[in-house]
Write a protein that holds these residues in place. Structure first.
Motif, mmCIF file in Angstrom:
data_model
loop_
_atom_site.group_PDB
_atom_site.id
_atom_site.type_symbol
_atom_site.label_atom_id
_atom_site.label_comp_id
_atom_site.label_asym_id
_atom_site.label_seq_id
_atom_site.Cartn_x
_atom_site.Cartn_y
_atom_site.Cartn_z
ATOM 1 N N ASN A 1 2.562 -3.078 -34.451
ATOM 2 C CA ASN A 1 3.985 -2.849 -34.677
ATOM 3 C C ASN A 1 4.716 -4.187 -34.712
ATOM 4 O OD1 ASN A 1 6.725 -1.963 -32.560
ATOM 5 N ND2 ASN A 1 6.601 -1.483 -34.728
ATOM 6 N N ASN B 1 9.141 -3.310 -31.365
ATOM 7 C CA ASN B 1 9.921 -2.686 -30.317
ATOM 8 C C ASN B 1 8.990 -2.727 -29.110
ATOM 9 O OD1 ASN B 1 11.337 -1.044 -28.613
ATOM 10 N ND2 ASN B 1 11.167 0.814 -29.862
ATOM 11 N N GLY C 1 9.540 12.554 -38.918
ATOM 12 C CA GLY C 1 9.710 11.261 -38.270
ATOM 13 C C GLY C 1 8.402 10.486 -38.261
ATOM 14 N N ALA C 2 8.535 9.154 -38.135
ATOM 15 C CA ALA C 2 7.356 8.301 -38.010
ATOM 16 C C ALA C 2 6.552 8.710 -36.777
ATOM 17 C CB ALA C 2 7.782 6.838 -37.905
ATOM 18 N N LYS C 3 7.250 9.186 -35.771
ATOM 19 C CA LYS C 3 6.594 9.612 -34.538
ATOM 20 C C LYS C 3 5.564 10.702 -34.819
ATOM 21 C CE LYS C 3 8.579 9.707 -30.007
ATOM 22 N NZ LYS C 3 9.784 10.053 -29.222
ATOM 23 N N ARG D 1 14.957 13.072 -38.973
ATOM 24 C CA ARG D 1 13.539 13.293 -38.697
ATOM 25 C C ARG D 1 12.696 13.274 -39.962
ATOM 26 N NH1 ARG D 1 13.208 10.992 -35.845
ATOM 27 N NH2 ARG D 1 11.241 11.638 -34.921
ATOM 28 N N ASP E 1 2.506 0.427 -37.653
ATOM 29 C CA ASP E 1 3.824 1.055 -37.493
ATOM 30 C C ASP E 1 4.869 0.078 -38.025
ATOM 31 O OD1 ASP E 1 6.226 2.108 -36.667
ATOM 32 O OD2 ASP E 1 5.605 2.518 -34.608
ATOM 33 N N ILE F 1 7.998 0.563 -38.924
ATOM 34 C CA ILE F 1 9.320 1.196 -38.910
ATOM 35 C C ILE F 1 10.473 0.172 -38.984
ATOM 36 C CG2 ILE F 1 9.563 1.351 -36.368
ATOM 37 C CD1 ILE F 1 10.284 4.376 -38.531
ATOM 38 N N TYR F 2 10.232 -1.077 -38.520
ATOM 39 C CA TYR F 2 11.293 -2.107 -38.574
ATOM 40 C C TYR F 2 11.038 -3.150 -39.662
ATOM 41 C CZ TYR F 2 12.584 -0.172 -34.044
ATOM 42 O OH TYR F 2 12.952 0.680 -33.040
ATOM 43 N N SER G 1 14.472 6.427 -40.368
ATOM 44 C CA SER G 1 15.294 6.415 -39.145
ATOM 45 C C SER G 1 16.023 5.103 -38.909
ATOM 46 C CB SER G 1 14.419 6.695 -37.922
ATOM 47 O OG SER G 1 14.095 8.051 -37.843
ATOM 48 N N LYS G 2 15.272 4.002 -38.894
ATOM 49 C CA LYS G 2 15.855 2.732 -38.480
ATOM 50 C C LYS G 2 16.488 2.011 -39.670
ATOM 51 C CE LYS G 2 14.132 3.988 -34.610
ATOM 52 N NZ LYS G 2 12.893 3.679 -33.926
ATOM 53 N N TRP H 1 5.299 -0.005 -27.943
ATOM 54 C CA TRP H 1 6.240 1.115 -27.991
ATOM 55 C C TRP H 1 5.770 2.193 -27.009
ATOM 56 C CZ3 TRP H 1 6.347 5.843 -31.518
ATOM 57 C CH2 TRP H 1 7.586 6.493 -31.427
ATOM 58 N N TYR I 1 2.966 5.101 -27.693
ATOM 59 C CA TYR I 1 1.569 4.941 -28.133
ATOM 60 C C TYR I 1 0.540 5.421 -27.085
ATOM 61 C CZ TYR I 1 3.522 1.766 -31.765
ATOM 62 O OH TYR I 1 4.239 1.198 -32.792
HETATM 63 C C1 PLP Z 1 11.944 4.523 -33.437
HETATM 64 C C2 PLP Z 1 10.495 4.207 -33.516
HETATM 65 C C3 PLP Z 1 9.580 5.103 -34.077
HETATM 66 C C4 PLP Z 1 9.938 6.526 -34.435
HETATM 67 O O1 PLP Z 1 10.704 6.682 -35.524
HETATM 68 P P1 PLP Z 1 11.083 8.140 -36.088
HETATM 69 O O2 PLP Z 1 10.859 8.023 -37.545
HETATM 70 O O3 PLP Z 1 12.503 8.362 -35.726
HETATM 71 O O4 PLP Z 1 10.159 9.136 -35.455
HETATM 72 C C5 PLP Z 1 8.269 4.710 -34.213
HETATM 73 N N1 PLP Z 1 7.863 3.502 -33.796
HETATM 74 C C6 PLP Z 1 8.689 2.627 -33.230
HETATM 75 C C7 PLP Z 1 8.173 1.313 -32.785
HETATM 76 C C8 PLP Z 1 10.040 2.952 -33.061
HETATM 77 O O5 PLP Z 1 10.850 2.081 -32.430
#
Ligand code: PLP
Length: 399
Positions: free
Chosen positions: A171, A175, A99-101, A246, A203, A205-206, A237-238, A125, A128
């Motif tokens: 980010n 989010n 996962g990005a996490k 993951r 980050d 992710i979106y 993920s998103k 988020w 962080y």
């Molecule tokens: C959902 C989310 C993540 C984590 O994504 P994963 O790949 O599911 O771990 C990271 N950063 C932000 C801002 C998110 O909303």
């Protein structure tokens, strides 16, 4: 007696996961809960991605693989970044994580020394600040305002920098706000980053979930010269509705990526082998499903915002991406419930709406702004309309 380490003593469970758990528990008890707290797409993972994973399983792709991630996936990630950003990376500059996490967690452990300060732009988020703390660093929150569309003043960013400041997390789309930083902001920020010799975790992710039809953007879109200090984080993920798989990654200068790999090699080893095959299919296969999801999110954003405008006193910016609206409920703070309880915070408001309206939202305090609550539109238009009706009725009952 407690055996707890200092490291975990102050650690709280993720606030977003906590509300989600509360809503799910009430639902299990038979309550008619509308859950608008979710931080994940409601769509199913596209079929061709599942098939690729099943095929990998059937072919016995079930053993340990390279710590840094399978080469074919790392190549696919480089290809995707080339297509999306026009940037060249080699597979050695990529680490696949669970996962990005985990990718962000690895990076912070690899970049942060004890007492180092890391700039986090508010609202942020939830994970962080605790991640920076676990790494031994100090989160320095830079505030922003609703009026300036949550882009902090550059003078405030610079004023937050001390000799201990080493890096910054970005980010966008954000989010919880769903907003996208403007070019001017990135340009100003990049000057500060160069001047103070900071690293950046972007980050992204979106990045592909945006509603203006434009391609993804991050700080490197506007300041390519920062490539040797920026770490791009992303995942499936998103974008592909694959939260449970993951799979995420970090991309950037080799030295730090190698350190992340050493860290990961001593903890989780690597992300699940067959899930990596699924992620590879997601990146290299048809991108039509992403388009369909983005269109659905864009429509829902419109429907939700239109409904919210009917409620007096609420303030929000229409989101430009992701699947969240960040709504200012503070006009209702100071009012009392029928049980004579005064609403004083986003937590009070979230509790009240869950009890009265049976609608689950995430309190903004988790993202650093107590005036707001986050509404997720990763749910159907019907549910969104019904939820806003219920919120409206519940707010009217406040005295
Ligand atoms: C959902 C989310 C993540 C984590 O994504 P994963 O790949 O599911 O771990 C990271 N950063 C932000 C801002 C998110 O909303």
């Amino acid at each position: 007696m407690s055996f707890l380490s200092e490291r975990v003593k102050g650690l709280k469970p993720s606030a977003t996961l906590a509300i989600d758990a509360k809503a799910k528990a009430l639902k299990e008890q038979g309550e008619d809960i509308l859950n608008l707290s979710a931080g994940e797409p409601d769509f199913d993972t596209p079929e061709h991605i599942k098939k690729a994973c099943i095929k990998a399983l059937e072919e016995g792709f079930t053993k340990y693989v390279a710590t840094q991630g399978i080469l074919s996936l790392r190549k696919a990630i480089c290809q995707r970044i080339k297509e999306d950003y026009g940037l060249d990376y080699s597979p050695e500059e990529v680490i696949v994580a669970s996962g990005a996490k985990q990718a962000i967690f690895n990076l912070l452990l690899a970049l942060v020394n004890l007492g180092d300060e890391v700039l986090i732009l508010s609202p942020y988020w939830v994970s962080y600040p605790p991640m920076v703390e676990i790494a031994g660093g100090i989160p320095k929150i830079v505030s922003s305002s609703f009026e300036k569309r949550f882009e902090p003043d550059l003078t405030d960013v610079e004023a937050s920098i001390s000799p201990s400041t080493k890096g910054m997390i970005l980010n966008s789309p954000s989010n919880p706000t769903g907003l996208i930083y403007r070019r001017e902001f990135y340009l100003g920020l990049s000057e500060i980053i160069k001047k103070h010799n900071l690293w950046v975790i972007s980050d992204d992710i979106y990045d592909r979930l945006r509603f203006d039809g434009k391609g993804p953007e991050n700080i490197l879109t506007f300041a390519k010269e920062l490539k040797d200090r920026v770490f791009l984080v992303n995942g499936v993920s998103k974008t592909y509705a694959m939260t449970g798989w993951r799979i995420g990654w970090a991309v950037g200068p080799k030295e730090v990526i190698k350190a992340c790999s050493n860290l990961q090699g001593q903890s989780t080893s690597h992300a699940t082998s067959f899930a990596q095959k699924g992620a590879e299919a997601a990146l290299t296969g048809p991108q039509e499903p992403v388009k369909v999801m983005v269109e659905a999110f864009a429509n829902r954003a419109k429907v939700l915002c239109q409904a919210l405008r009917e409620i007096p006193g609420l303030r929000f910016h229409e989101p430009q991406g992701a699947f969240y609206v960040f709504v200012d409920f503070s006009a209702y703070y100071g009012r009392k419930t029928e049980a004579e309880k005064e609403i004083q915070s986003s937590l009070d408001m979230a509790d009240y709406l869950l009890d009265q309206a049976k609608v689950a939202l995430v309190p903004g305090v988790a993202f650093g702004d107590d005036a707001f609550l986050r509404i997720s539109f990763a749910t159907s238009e019907e549910v969104l309309k019904l939820a806003v009706d219920r919120i409206n009725i519940a707010l009217k009952k406040l005295k």
